[in-house]
Write an enzyme that holds these catalytic residues in place. Structure first.
Site, PDB file in Angstrom:
ATOM      1  N   TYR A 278     -12.602  -2.556  -3.438  1.00 22.58           N
ATOM      2  CA  TYR A 278     -13.135  -2.609  -2.073  1.00 22.58           C
ATOM      3  C   TYR A 278     -14.662  -2.590  -2.029  1.00 22.58           C
ATOM      4  O   TYR A 278     -15.257  -2.188  -1.025  1.00 22.58           O
ATOM      5  CB  TYR A 278     -12.582  -1.437  -1.260  1.00 22.58           C
ATOM      6  CG  TYR A 278     -11.128  -1.585  -0.887  1.00 22.58           C
ATOM      7  CD1 TYR A 278     -10.687  -2.690  -0.154  1.00 22.58           C
ATOM      8  CD2 TYR A 278     -10.197  -0.618  -1.244  1.00 22.58           C
ATOM      9  CE1 TYR A 278      -9.350  -2.815   0.191  1.00 22.58           C
ATOM     10  CE2 TYR A 278      -8.857  -0.747  -0.887  1.00 22.58           C
ATOM     11  CZ  TYR A 278      -8.445  -1.851  -0.168  1.00 22.58           C
ATOM     12  OH  TYR A 278      -7.129  -1.978   0.188  1.00 22.58           O
TER      13      TYR A 278
ATOM     14  N   HIS B 201      -1.922  -5.436   1.445  1.00 22.76           N
ATOM     15  CA  HIS B 201      -3.198  -6.113   1.193  1.00 22.76           C
ATOM     16  C   HIS B 201      -2.881  -7.454   0.556  1.00 22.76           C
ATOM     17  O   HIS B 201      -1.988  -7.556  -0.278  1.00 22.76           O
ATOM     18  CB  HIS B 201      -4.066  -5.309   0.210  1.00 22.76           C
ATOM     19  CG  HIS B 201      -5.178  -6.118  -0.375  1.00 22.76           C
ATOM     20  ND1 HIS B 201      -6.381  -6.291   0.275  1.00 22.76           N
ATOM     21  CD2 HIS B 201      -5.255  -6.840  -1.527  1.00 22.76           C
ATOM     22  CE1 HIS B 201      -7.154  -7.076  -0.471  1.00 22.76           C
ATOM     23  NE2 HIS B 201      -6.491  -7.419  -1.564  1.00 22.76           N
TER      24      HIS B 201
ATOM     25  N   LYS C 205       0.820  -1.203   0.000  1.00 24.06           N
ATOM     26  CA  LYS C 205       0.000   0.000   0.000  1.00 24.06           C
ATOM     27  C   LYS C 205       0.863   1.265   0.000  1.00 24.06           C
ATOM     28  O   LYS C 205       2.077   1.197   0.221  1.00 24.06           O
ATOM     29  CB  LYS C 205      -0.918  -0.018   1.222  1.00 24.06           C
ATOM     30  CG  LYS C 205      -1.929  -1.157   1.204  1.00 24.06           C
ATOM     31  CD  LYS C 205      -2.759  -1.142   2.475  1.00 24.06           C
ATOM     32  CE  LYS C 205      -3.759  -2.276   2.535  1.00 24.06           C
ATOM     33  NZ  LYS C 205      -4.539  -2.237   3.789  1.00 24.06           N
TER      34      LYS C 205
ATOM     35  N   GLU D 173      -9.439 -10.129  -8.082  1.00 29.25           N
ATOM     36  CA  GLU D 173      -8.495  -9.026  -7.924  1.00 29.25           C
ATOM     37  C   GLU D 173      -7.396  -9.059  -8.983  1.00 29.25           C
ATOM     38  O   GLU D 173      -7.001  -8.013  -9.509  1.00 29.25           O
ATOM     39  CB  GLU D 173      -7.896  -9.053  -6.523  1.00 29.25           C
ATOM     40  CG  GLU D 173      -8.919  -8.732  -5.446  1.00 29.25           C
ATOM     41  CD  GLU D 173      -8.398  -8.919  -4.033  1.00 29.25           C
ATOM     42  OE1 GLU D 173      -7.270  -9.423  -3.850  1.00 29.25           O
ATOM     43  OE2 GLU D 173      -9.127  -8.548  -3.104  1.00 29.25           O
TER      44      GLU D 173
ATOM     45  N   ASN E 231      -1.833  -0.145   7.236  1.00 28.60           N
ATOM     46  CA  ASN E 231      -1.197  -1.382   7.683  1.00 28.60           C
ATOM     47  C   ASN E 231      -0.339  -2.059   6.618  1.00 28.60           C
ATOM     48  O   ASN E 231      -0.154  -3.268   6.637  1.00 28.60           O
ATOM     49  CB  ASN E 231      -2.243  -2.338   8.258  1.00 28.60           C
ATOM     50  CG  ASN E 231      -3.316  -2.704   7.257  1.00 28.60           C
ATOM     51  OD1 ASN E 231      -3.174  -2.497   6.063  1.00 28.60           O
ATOM     52  ND2 ASN E 231      -4.400  -3.258   7.755  1.00 28.60           N
TER      53      ASN E 231
END
Length: 136
Positions: free
Chosen positions: A49, A116, A9, A127, A113
């Site tokens: 998402y 992913h 990310k 995805e 965080n």
């Protein structure tokens, strides 16, 4: 061989942690078969998402993942590659992530965080098609 999607990310790229994250995947025996450093388009992020659309954090999630470059990649390994990646990542909340995991060792905030990973074979297929439509 089995494939899954992994995204380093924007916070991982900004903090210079992409090499450490990819290194952990490779040391585990997974192989990067496609990768691209890109700013994720907000429309693509919303599609990615979509299952969170009704949640209060949806807009901030889309804004975060599309704020600056991310390394989007497909990794390959044995059966349940997605599960191997998820275990390497650690719990979503860095406070709950075990030492030795990416989030347990390197992340400090749940909202940023670092990484992913697809949460199952169906989401991996979806995805990968979203981010790498020409990948065979």
């Amino acid at each position: 061989m089995n494939r899954t999607l992994v995204i380093c990310k924007p916070d991982a790229v900004e903090r210079g942690l992409v090499g450490a994250i990819v290194g952990r995947l490779e040391r585990k025996g997974l192989r990067v078969v496609a990768a691209e450093l890109r700013v994720i388009d907000p429309d693509v992020a919303e599609h990615h998402y979509a299952e969170h659309r009704e949640r209060p954090f949806f807009d901030s999630l889309v804004k975060f993942i599309s704020r600056s470059p991310a390394l989007v990649m497909v990794v390959e390994g044995p059966d349940d590659t997605w599960r191997i990646v998820r275990n390497l990542m650690g719990a979503t909340s860095p406070a709950d992530a075990a030492p030795g995991t990416i989030r347990g060792d390197l992340a400090t905030e749940t909202t940023e965080n670092l990484v992913h990973g697809s949460d199952g074979p169906e989401s991996a297929t979806r995805e990968i098609a979203l981010f790498f439509p020409g990948l065979r």
